[in-house]
Design an enzyme around this catalytic site. Structure first.
Site, PDB file in Angstrom:
ATOM      1  CB  CYS A 302      24.129  -9.913   7.207  1.00 33.17           C
ATOM      2  SG  CYS A 302      25.687 -10.571   6.149  1.00 33.17           S
ATOM      3  CG  HIS A 386      22.690  -8.237   1.933  1.00 32.95           C
ATOM      4  ND1 HIS A 386      23.023  -7.120   2.870  1.00 32.95           N
ATOM      5  CD2 HIS A 386      23.395  -9.039   2.345  1.00 32.95           C
ATOM      6  CE1 HIS A 386      24.378  -7.877   3.467  1.00 32.95           C
ATOM      7  NE2 HIS A 386      24.692  -8.667   3.224  1.00 32.95           N
ATOM      8  CD  GLU A 388      20.744  -4.864   2.710  1.00 37.29           C
ATOM      9  OE1 GLU A 388      21.419  -4.574   2.550  1.00 37.29           O
ATOM     10  OE2 GLU A 388      19.844  -5.410   3.566  1.00 37.29           O
ATOM     11  NE  ARG A 560      -1.214  -1.277 -29.109  1.00 38.24           N
ATOM     12  CZ  ARG A 560      -0.015  -1.381 -28.317  1.00 38.24           C
ATOM     13  NH1 ARG A 560       0.959  -0.225 -27.405  1.00 38.24           N
ATOM     14  NH2 ARG A 560       1.161  -2.089 -28.547  1.00 38.24           N
ATOM     15  N   GLY A 607       1.789   1.216 -40.913  1.00 35.86           N
ATOM     16  CA  GLY A 607       1.943   2.458 -41.215  1.00 35.86           C
ATOM     17  C   GLY A 607       2.037   3.595 -41.829  1.00 35.86           C
ATOM     18  NE  ARG A 637       6.613  11.641 -23.452  1.00 38.83           N
ATOM     19  CZ  ARG A 637       7.221  11.146 -22.166  1.00 38.83           C
ATOM     20  NH1 ARG A 637       6.226  11.312 -20.696  1.00 38.83           N
ATOM     21  NH2 ARG A 637       8.022  11.397 -21.378  1.00 38.83           N
ATOM     22  CD  GLU A1184      10.388 -26.845 -61.008  1.00 34.48           C
ATOM     23  OE1 GLU A1184      11.281 -27.212 -59.798  1.00 34.48           O
ATOM     24  OE2 GLU A1184      10.251 -25.752 -61.376  1.00 34.48           O
ATOM     25  NE  ARG A1754      62.209 -26.232 -62.485  1.00 35.16           N
ATOM     26  CZ  ARG A1754      63.657 -27.025 -63.117  1.00 35.16           C
ATOM     27  NH1 ARG A1754      65.045 -26.825 -62.653  1.00 35.16           N
ATOM     28  NH2 ARG A1754      62.945 -28.119 -63.623  1.00 35.16           N
TER      29      ARG A1754
END
Length: 1832
Positions: A302, A386, A388, A560, A607, A637, A1184, A1754
């Site tokens: 820089c 930069h 860093e 997997r 599931g 996990r 139809e 009215r």
């Protein structure tokens, strides 16, 4: 000219004390006001902007910003608070861990909005504001930072000063700022230019200081001491120090002006820092000396880079506005690679001044400016960016390694000091040679097939993009995609489209036939990937190269096990899991994984048997259950409650990587990302979190070798930095379509180019046209994606959300704050959602709903907040990040406060209204809070000058100018980004995809837009669906990514001053707002919205059909169960029950018995309470037929007829369509065409329309008519080669087109469209067809005949042709008989047949060999050779034909039948299932004829083309005028003369009159006739409307002014009438005497029309009133009329009351002051008819709540004996918005006019106010009356 002053652009933080206003004044005089949240003081400095989206704690402590006022372009700042200032760094011991220096260096901070104390991060110890105050730094929020950035971009960096509001000068409404002369309210200070000071001296260290590394990692000098880097601190960031120390070197940090020549060191490092390098002569001299000596390597960053360049003899320049952001691409001149860098500087090295021996090391890929230099033969180099980071990407941190390795080598080998630095990564030439461009001429692209849950419209978008990219490169493209509804399968995109199944067999055939060079498998979702995996070993032999990501990479990501191993090899972790087949194994597995765990049963669908275990007892319990259902369990996990984060990553063949978008799921892990609310960019990640995951993403994609685009999903522990990778999708996905739309970065387009070997840096950013595609977009807005579920369409589907996706569509919204974006998204999902507020819907208990989320979750949160739950309590139940919850809580609190106010309270408080709009509340929602109506709030808002601003999406946060018009609306801004000169045509898109409205309407919208653009019109697209092609920013001239509702469309229409709005292409969503738009003064293009209403309101439509002589099934509207029962007995069961105005048959049902009727009525009445339920006779076994047509001014100009395979009773969206029809008789076709012509003319259609017919024995009946494009338009257009949408668009815009153009398709040949279902995704849904639509997509194919086309289309949905075993279960005897020949055919073909009990017996009786199978319960396993369930479960059946009898097209009742169980098993085990007899028959015939299918052109096909329509509609005006009727040549004196039939005739003619006037026709029905008007009382409306009516009919008028006539001389009425009869053919008379009608009857030889006789009657007013009610509400029957005001003298009321006796079910309520009640004889009439409901002197909420027609009159002064009596009652009733809050949302407010105070003017803007439309209806009615009385 006075400089511009901008008020605060966002709402102040709720419940936080106001810290006063700050005014940011710029050098150019402009001033931006906002709210203070830092130290209370004024400062001055240089204004700079920074486009990074994270990292504010790092930025503000970066010494390079010394003296600068920092503008952060990302609008949401402070979300993750500020970490502890006390925590010290592990490496640097006495320095803070989380910052870049020990103090804040910026002079001041400017942001758009600020999180306040609602920050959320596990490391945060305080808010940003608290820290700024600690350090004495002022800050402000509420500035339109985008506008500010554009100003800096255009004018360059400029000075600014932040001026604090004076304490003693309070501002009444801070959110409105201080307009005009603001200066006296704020402090004043001098301007300061920080660049004139030596800023480095302020930030540099004061004394040299040594930092040592850990001994264990220390690098040693040959002499045994530590390697030492001498760092010249000219403003060093701590992270540079960390980068050195962790690499094992010691660092001696010295002050900026320190003479280091005497120090012993091994490498010289010059840090970053602030200010102008020109003022740093001392430092430059010291560096110069070091260069001369050349004792050590040198590295600068820089400012250090600029100082090194100056020391070498080069010059530096000030950049216009600097580069400050985290996404700046820099290309290495050594390797040719492009790196994404973090930068912060305002000066650069002028590369043209570099002396000999120096050369450029990096250049900026955007503007070519210098980014780094190196010496050719000395180890000296430096970079402008930069490496860093902190904040920003860490991609170039390797430069520290390069420097330290060079230093280490030079200490052992001196000669290296005479050589340049060596950089890793090869040379540009080597890299280009290793990765050349792929040379291909013809590419095969695989599409995704029909839309299904999990794989929807996003692949139309990404595939279209890919084909566009290939075409741009001049490559011939061949596409395989049977999804006929998509844009990508349209002409003009791919060179060739095959409508064939995307499966291995057909892809192989196409490859052999077409012989392409290469194939893309990554643009067609899972379908295309699977084909790629299946054929991977054949591609080479077929001579086809796979483009983009290699197939092996895809296999790794899909498996997997492989994926986990692959990640382990680079030290990344996936979720730990293990499989176990016993409880013991599971317990062992847990030792390695650790609690909590999730246990799932392997091989179980949906599931089943899964759950969470926190300890051993729970684990044992769960395993026992799961192992009972499955042989194996998976123990994983559990990361429940972790954040789910996604990144979209792009990599090219040369290994350049970028991340395009990161997204944070609102819902924590555990809900499928497709069912989660997703926010982009992430809101609660700090710079370290963000870049840790970004670096991982880049490492993973590099390791896997992806070329193109890929999506990576993480789980992140919210209480630590622990994360794991959930999955990687190495293909374009739903998330990538979202990321493209969220950022404006065209991922699919870029990915297609990358697959050809083109590097990123050579592709231009199409948005800015100046930057390259190798950059990471910066957002200055927030995007929210929200899923839409349609689970109500399926019984027995759980609404709970989990790891399998259930949503069928999604919406995306854009705002400058999270509140604004999420409220927009909630409204986009469904018209009934007003935003985030409590909903009264039937939810389960709030706690359950929060803990186990369902599709109602967000409403449960709103209800919980409304009920007083705290953010902490909701967080405990949901684990949704508290930042999100705090924002929602703010909305909930605001809404609560607003409900305490009324519209009148808000009138004088524009600040409240503005704040509501800035928080994202819509006008409808506010009307709800304030007891008003939408248009009244709109008017109030416009009067207060509160309108939205238009902002652009440009990928670069306004750093560069953008060339796209990708726009959104926001109230959190202070200026528009675009100008409005186009006056374009607005096209409304389809909105969210759902069952019944999907990609077909996107096709229609895009075709309309392209047609308009080709015809030279400017176009504006409005849509909010990220999956669509229409929301692609280069489709229309302007794209508004906005909701399609009245408020937004009006806002855009008025701002753009659009030419008109085209709503006919987007399906039902735009149709629903057509009428309100028209009434708000919008030019609606195409068919008149009033006609659309006629088609959609069953009463009007039914009357119209009767009038034009077109048949329809018998139907009746229903208000009670008894009525319904009686009607059903009359027409006989079965009947169809449905609510009016619905999309795709929601809650429609076929009912077979009285018991069914009762249960269904409940269901249908729930669907749309405002629309009554209708019962229709259901015609069984009828065919139809679908008619798609285009008309111009009521004349049909093109049409196609398709027939359904299934009988009527299957929803048309689920039916199989055949085109051209194969089984229709010519007479049927002719009758259908004739009916279409009549309907088109009666509705005066201009544009597209669709009619559904049923035919039985050549009799046709109309089921429904949609006056808009329909689902089947793309299908018929593509099959017949005639683009009906193009034709319709031209008809609407008045452009020339050819009627009935020649059909462009091979002779013969048939197209068949087949629905695509997603039952396998919806665990529990019963896969039968019924009147409710259930399909999520469609596919189509072509064949020689319908059988070949049907089989190919069916295979396109994933159907596999059976090889051997077929199972039959046929319910009714009728179906058994009908199926017999087909079953015999199967047997002859050699299939082995199995059948259930009744079916097996029947087949055996007919000598067909069949094996009997029984549906056995679980325990009877020993008989497995007879068990149907075992056969299904073990995949022993290839096809299951199950034709249920009892359900006859309806969703099953609640008991679980065996038939349902087996159907569900078939779906779950992926066994092809057929549940409709017609489908079964065509399938068997198709299998018999086409066992093997070859592909090729269709050379021969069918024989007849559609008939040309000709002839006129037979019903004309002349026809009804010439028939005998009661009006002909007769007096019209009293309503008592007329019957219901007379009224029907009058109104029918009035309808025709209306059509003629709307068409602009010139009429001469009364040409040569003369009408006299004779008014003895004042009149404007009646006299004028009779005059207008007469003239429009071609006649003339003599009007007699009685005050100037012979009446003044004493002439009697009878003489005047006789005289006028000599001149005129009819007379209109108004007279104060009630008996005048008797005189007229006795003496006038020509017809007299009574225009009011005293206070007795006013027949023509009553006629027009009834006509108004019919037109506004569809029917008069069953309505409740409330008459308010002077009922004693109100003659229109008397007449109207008499007429109401003709209508059944009418109820009347009378509200009048004492003394002005209805005359006794009129009241008697009501009592006699049983119509009087109540009488009252006050208009109570109860009365109003029942009212359908509110008729006000009215109080007439002229009717009172004295002024005093008149004054007493004149103001008794006043209707205003406050009153109307109790009224129905669908009702009509009427008044015969003129009005005084009875109706407030604010009501005029309410859609329900019909009194001015009443006048227009009056014109048509009086035209009809005159025509009937005087013609002939």
């Amino acid at each position: 000219m006075a400089a511009t002053v901008y008020r605060p652009a966002t709402a102040p933080i709720a419940d936080a004390p106001c810290e006063g206003l700050v005014c940011l004044e710029l050098e150019d005089g402009s001033a931006y006001q906002g709210y203070s949240f830092g130290a209370p003081k004024s400062i001055a400095g240089e204004l700079v902007f920074q486009t990074g989206m994270v990292g504010y704690p790092e930025s503000v402590t970066d010494p390079s910003y010394r003296g600068q006022i920092l503008v952060i372009t990302f609008p949401l700042v402070g979300n993750y608070g500020v970490p502890s200032r006390e925590t010290v760094d592990d490496l640097l011991k006495d320095l803070p861990a989380h910052f870049e220096s020990n103090q804040i260096h910026i002079a001041g901070l400017v942001t758009a909005s600020y999180a306040g104390e609602d920050f959320s991060h596990f490391l945060a110890t305080s808010s940003l504001g608290t820290w700024l105050k600690e350090q004495g730094i002022p800050a402000m929020y509420g500035v339109d930072t985008r506008a500010l950035t554009k100003r800096i971009r255009e004018k360059g960096s400029m000075l600014g000063r932040m001026l604090l509001q004076k304490e003693d000068l309070a501002v009444s409404a801070p959110s409105l700022g201080v307009p005009g002369d603001w200066k006296p309210h704020f402090e004043t200070i001098e301007w300061v230019n920080p660049n004139e000071k030596n800023l480095v001296a302020e930030v540099s260290i004061k004394e040299p200081k040594l930092y040592k590394p850990d001994e264990a990692t220390a690098l040693k000098h040959p002499s045994g001491r530590n390697l030492r880097i001498l760092c010249l601190d000219v403003g060093m960031k701590y992270n540079q120090l960390r980068c050195f120390i962790k690499r094992g070197v010691e660092v001696l940090v010295c002050p900026w002006d320190y003479d280091f020549s005497k120090e012993e060191y091994d490498g010289l490092f010059i840090s970053n820092g602030p200010g102008d390098p020109k003022v740093m002569d001392t430092t430059v001299e010291h560096i110069s000396a070091a260069l001369q000596k050349n004792n050590t390597p040198i590295f600068g960053i820089c400012l250090g880079h600029q100082l090194l360049a100056r020391a070498a003899g080069a010059k530096t320049v000030k950049l216009k506005f600097g580069n400050r952001g985290h996404n700046i691409p820099c290309t290495s001149m050594v390797t040719g690679k492009c790196h994404i860098t973090s930068q912060n500087h305002g000066y650069a090295v002028d590369a043209t001044t570099l002396p000999t021996g120096w050369q450029e090391l990096f250049i900026n890929a955007n503007d070519g400016s210098n980014e780094g230099i190196m010496h050719v033969d000395r180890p000296h180099f430096s970079v402008q960016f930069h490496p860093e980071s902190t904040p920003g990407p860490r991609d170039t941190e390797f430069l520290f390694d390069v420097f330290i390795q060079t230093v280490a080598k030079c200490t052992t080998d001196n000669t290296l000091l005479q050589k340049g630095v060596e950089f890793p990564g090869g040379t540009t030439e080597e890299n280009e040679r290793l990765h050349p461009r792929v040379d291909v001429k013809k590419v095969l692209v695989l599409g995704s097939g029909g839309l299904s849950i999990g794989q929807a419209g996003e692949f139309d978008y990404s595939g279209s993009q890919a084909i566009k990219a290939l075409k741009e490169e001049g490559i011939y493209t061949v596409l395989i995609n049977p999804n006929i509804a998509t844009i990508q399968t349209s002409k003009g995109l791919a060179d060739k489209v095959y409508f064939l199944p995307v499966n291995a067999e057909f892809v192989r055939k196409v490859i052999k036939y077409e012989q392409p060079d290469a194939i893309y498998c990554t643009f067609g979702g899972q379908t295309a990937l699977s084909v790629g995996i299946q054929l991977k070993d054949e591609f080479e032999a077929l001579g086809v190269k796979v483009l983009g990501t290699p197939i092996d990479t895809i296999i790794t990501t899909e498996d997997r096990e492989l994926f986990a191993r692959s990640m382990e090899s680079i030290g990344e972790k996936c979720a730990k899991s293990a499989s176990a087949s016993s409880v013991e194994e599971a317990l062992n597995a847990v030792k390695d994984i650790g609690y909590p765990v999730i246990v799932r049963a392997a091989y179980a669908l949906g599931g089943l048997g899964s759950g969470f275990a926190n300890n051993e007892a729970e684990l044992v319990d769960l395993c026992n259950k799961a192992l009972a259902a499955s042989p194996q369990v998976l123990v994983e996990r559990s990361m429940k409650g972790w954040k789910e984060i996604e990144y979209e990553v792009v990599r090219d063949a040369q290994d350049n990587c970028i991340t395009v978008c990161n997204m944070e799921n609102f819902d924590p892990l555990g809900i499928h990302t497709g069912d989660s609310i997703v926010v982009a960019p992430s809101q609660t990640l700090s710079d370290e979190d963000y870049n840790m995951l970004r670096t991982t993403a880049v490492n993973v994609i590099r390791h896997l070798g992806v070329v193109g685009e890929c999506n990576i999903q993480y789980a992140l522990n919210p209480f630590s930095r622990e994360y794991c990778i959930i999955e990687v999708n190495a293909r374009l996905s739903r998330s990538s379509a979202l990321a493209s739309k969220a950022t404006g970065y065209p991922l699919a387009f870029i990915a297609a180019k990358l697959g050809l070997g083109i590097p990123l840096k050579e592709i231009k950013n199409t948005v800015t046209k100046v930057t390259c595609a190798c950059f990471e977009p910066s957002l200055d807005y927030v995007v929210v994606k929200m899923p839409r579920w349609d689970l109500k369409k399926f019984t027995r589907v759980s609404t709970q959300l989990g790891s399998s996706m259930k949503s069928v569509g999604e919406v995306m919204s854009i705002g400058r704050t999270f509140e604004e974006a999420i409220q927009k998204a909630i409204r986009a999902i469904d018209f009934h959602n007003l935003g985030f507020s409590e909903s009264k819907g039937a939810l389960m208990s709030v706690d359950d709903e929060l803990q186990t989320p369902s599709d109602q979750r967000l409403f449960a949160i709103a209800n919980a907040m409304h009920a007083g739950y705290t953010v902490d309590r909701i967080w405990e139940l949901t684990k949704i990040d508290k930042w999100f919850l705090s924002k929602l809580k703010g909305l909930s609190n605001f809404a609560k406060d607003m409900t305490k106010l009324t519209a009148n309270d808000v009138v004088g408080r524009p600040d409240l209204l503005l704040r509501a709009k800035q928080l994202g509340f819509c006008d409808r929602q506010l009307a709800n809070f304030w007891d008003s109506n939408e248009l009244a709030i709109r008017r109030m808002r416009l009067e207060a000058g509160i309108t939205p601003f238009v902002k652009q999406i440009d990928t670069v946060a306004a750093e560069f100018p953008a060339f796209t018009n990708y726009l959104y609306l926001t109230y959190n801004a202070s200026e528009h980004d675009v100008s409005f000169e186009d006056r374009g045509v607005m096209v409304l898109g389809s909105g969210v995809y759902r069952i019944g409205s999907s990609v077909e309407f996107d096709w229609c919208s895009v075709r309309a837009i392209r047609t308009l653009r080709e015809s030279g019109f400017k176009t504006i697209m409005v849509n909010y669906n990220p999956e669509t092609v229409s929301t692609d920013y280069d489709e229309a001239d302007k794209l508004y990514f906005e909701n399609i509702n009245l408020e937004t469309v009006l806002d855009v229409y008025q701002m753009e001053d659009a030419t008109g709005v085209l709503g006919a292409m987007g399906g039902q969503t735009p149709n629903n707002i057509a009428l309100p738009l028209l009434r708000a003064g919008v030019r609606v293009l195409g068919t008149s919205p009033e006609m659309i209403d006629t088609a959609e309101n069953r009463y009007k439509f039914s009357r119209m059909l009767d009038r034009i002589g077109v048949d329809q099934p018998t139907w009746k509207e229903l208000t009670s169960f008894d009525e319904a029962k009686a009607f059903c007995q009359k027409v006989s069961y079965p009947v169809l029950v449905r609510p009016s105005y619905v999309l795709s048959g929601a809650a429609m049902n076929t009912v077979y018995s009285e018991a069914d009727l009762e249960s269904y009525l409940q269901q249908a009445a729930d669907v749309s309470p405002e629309h009554p339920v209708v019962i229709t006779k259901y015609i069984e076994n009828a065919k139809e037929i679908e008619m798609d047509a285009v008309a111009k001014d009521g004349k049909v100009v093109g049409h196609f007829i398709s027939e359904h395979v299934e009988n009527a009773g299957v929803h048309s969206g689920d039916a199989t369509l055949i085109l051209p029809p194969q089984d229709l008789e010519q007479t049927t076709i002719q009758r259908i065409e004739e009916a279409t012509r009549k309907i088109g003319a009666a509705l005066n259609v201009t544009g597209p329309f669709n009619i559904q017919f049923i035919a039985k024995d050549n009799d046709i009946k109309v089921i429904e008519c949609n006056v808009r494009a329909s689902r089947s338009f793309p299908f018929v257009s593509k099959v017949m080669g005639v683009d009906l949408i193009e034709m319709a668009t031209k008809a609407i815009m008045g452009l020339p087109f050819v009627e009935y153009p020649a059909i462009d398709r091979p002779s013969g040949g048939v197209g068949v469209k087949v629905p695509q279902f997603s039952f396998s995704r919806l665990s529990g849904a019963d896969p039968v067809l019924g009147v409710e639509m259930a399909s999520t997509g469609e596919v189509a194919s072509f064949g020689v005949d319908k059988y070949e086309a049907y089989l190919k289309a069916l295979m396109s949905t994933g159907f596999k042709v059976p090889k051997k075993n077929i199972l039959l279960s046929i319910g009714s005897y009728k179906d058994k008989k009908e199926m017999l020949p087909s079953v015999a055919k199967l047997s002859q073909m050699g299939y082995k047949l199995f059948a259930t009990a009744g079916t097996a017996d029947f087949l055996q009786e007919h000598d067909i060999p069949v094996q009997f199978l029984e549906v056995l319960a679980k325990e009877d396993d020993q008989k497995s050779e007879y068990s149907l369930t075992q056969h299904l479960a073990n995949n022993m059946i290839d096809l299951y034909i199950n034709l249920p009898s009892n359900n006859r097209y309806r969703r099953p009742a609640n008991y679980i039948s065996k038939g349902y169980q087996t159907r569900r098993m078939a779906v779950d085990y992926q066994i092809p299932l057929v549940t409709n007899v017609k489908n079964a028959k065509i399938l068997v015939e198709a299998i018999a004829r086409y066992r093997d299918m070859e592909i090729g052109e269709r050379d021969y096909q069918t024989s007849h083309t559609p008939l040309q329509l000709s002839g006129q509609v037979n019903f004309t005006l002349q026809d009804s005028l010439s028939r005998p009727h009661s009006f002909k040549k007769a007096h019209v004196l009293s309503v008592e003369q007329y019957t219901r039939a007379d009224l029907h005739l009058l109104f029918t003619v009035a309808e025709e009159m209306r059509l003629s006037v709307q068409r602009g026709n010139v009429m001469d029905i009364l040409k040569g006739r003369m009408l006299a008007t004779l008014f003895y009382e004042p009149s404007t409306r009646t006299s004028a409307s009779f005059e207008a009516a007469m003239k429009r009919l071609g006649g003339e008028v003599i009007s007699i002014a009685t005050q100037h006539s012979s009446v003044q001389k004493g002439e009697t009425l009878q003489d005047t009438l006789r005289t006028l009869a000599c001149y005129a053919d009819a007379i209109v008379l108004r007279h104060p005497d009630e008996t005048c009608v008797d005189v007229a009857k006795k003496y006038s030889p020509v017809p007299v029309v009574n225009a009011g006789n005293g206070s007795r009657e006013h027949p023509t007013q009553a006629f027009l009133d009834l006509f108004t009610v019919r037109e506004e509400l569809g029917t008069v029957q069953g309505l409740t009329f409330t008459f308010v005001g002077d009922l004693r003298y109100g003659r229109p009321v008397h007449s109207l009351v008499y007429l109401l006796r003709h209508y059944s079910g009418v109820k009347v309520q009378l509200v009048s002051p004492k003394g002005l009640e209805l005359p006794t004889d009129v009241r008697q009439q009501l009592v006699k008819a049983g119509q009087l409901l109540c009488e009252s002197e006050t208009l109570t909420p109860e009365i109003l709540g029942k009212t359908d027609v509110l008729y006000c009159t009215r109080v007439q002064k002229e009717r009172f004996p004295s002024e005093a009596e008149y004054e007493k009652v004149k103001g008794s009733y006043r209707i205003d918005n406050q009153t109307l809050k109790h009224a129905k949302s669908k009702m009509a407010i009427m008044h015969p006019l003129p009005r005084n105070e009875e109706i407030a003017e604010e009501v005029d803007f309410d859609q329900r106010a019909a009194y001015f439309r009443q006048m227009r209806y009056g014109l048509y009615c009086r035209m009809a009356l005159l025509a009937l009385v005087m013609s002939g």
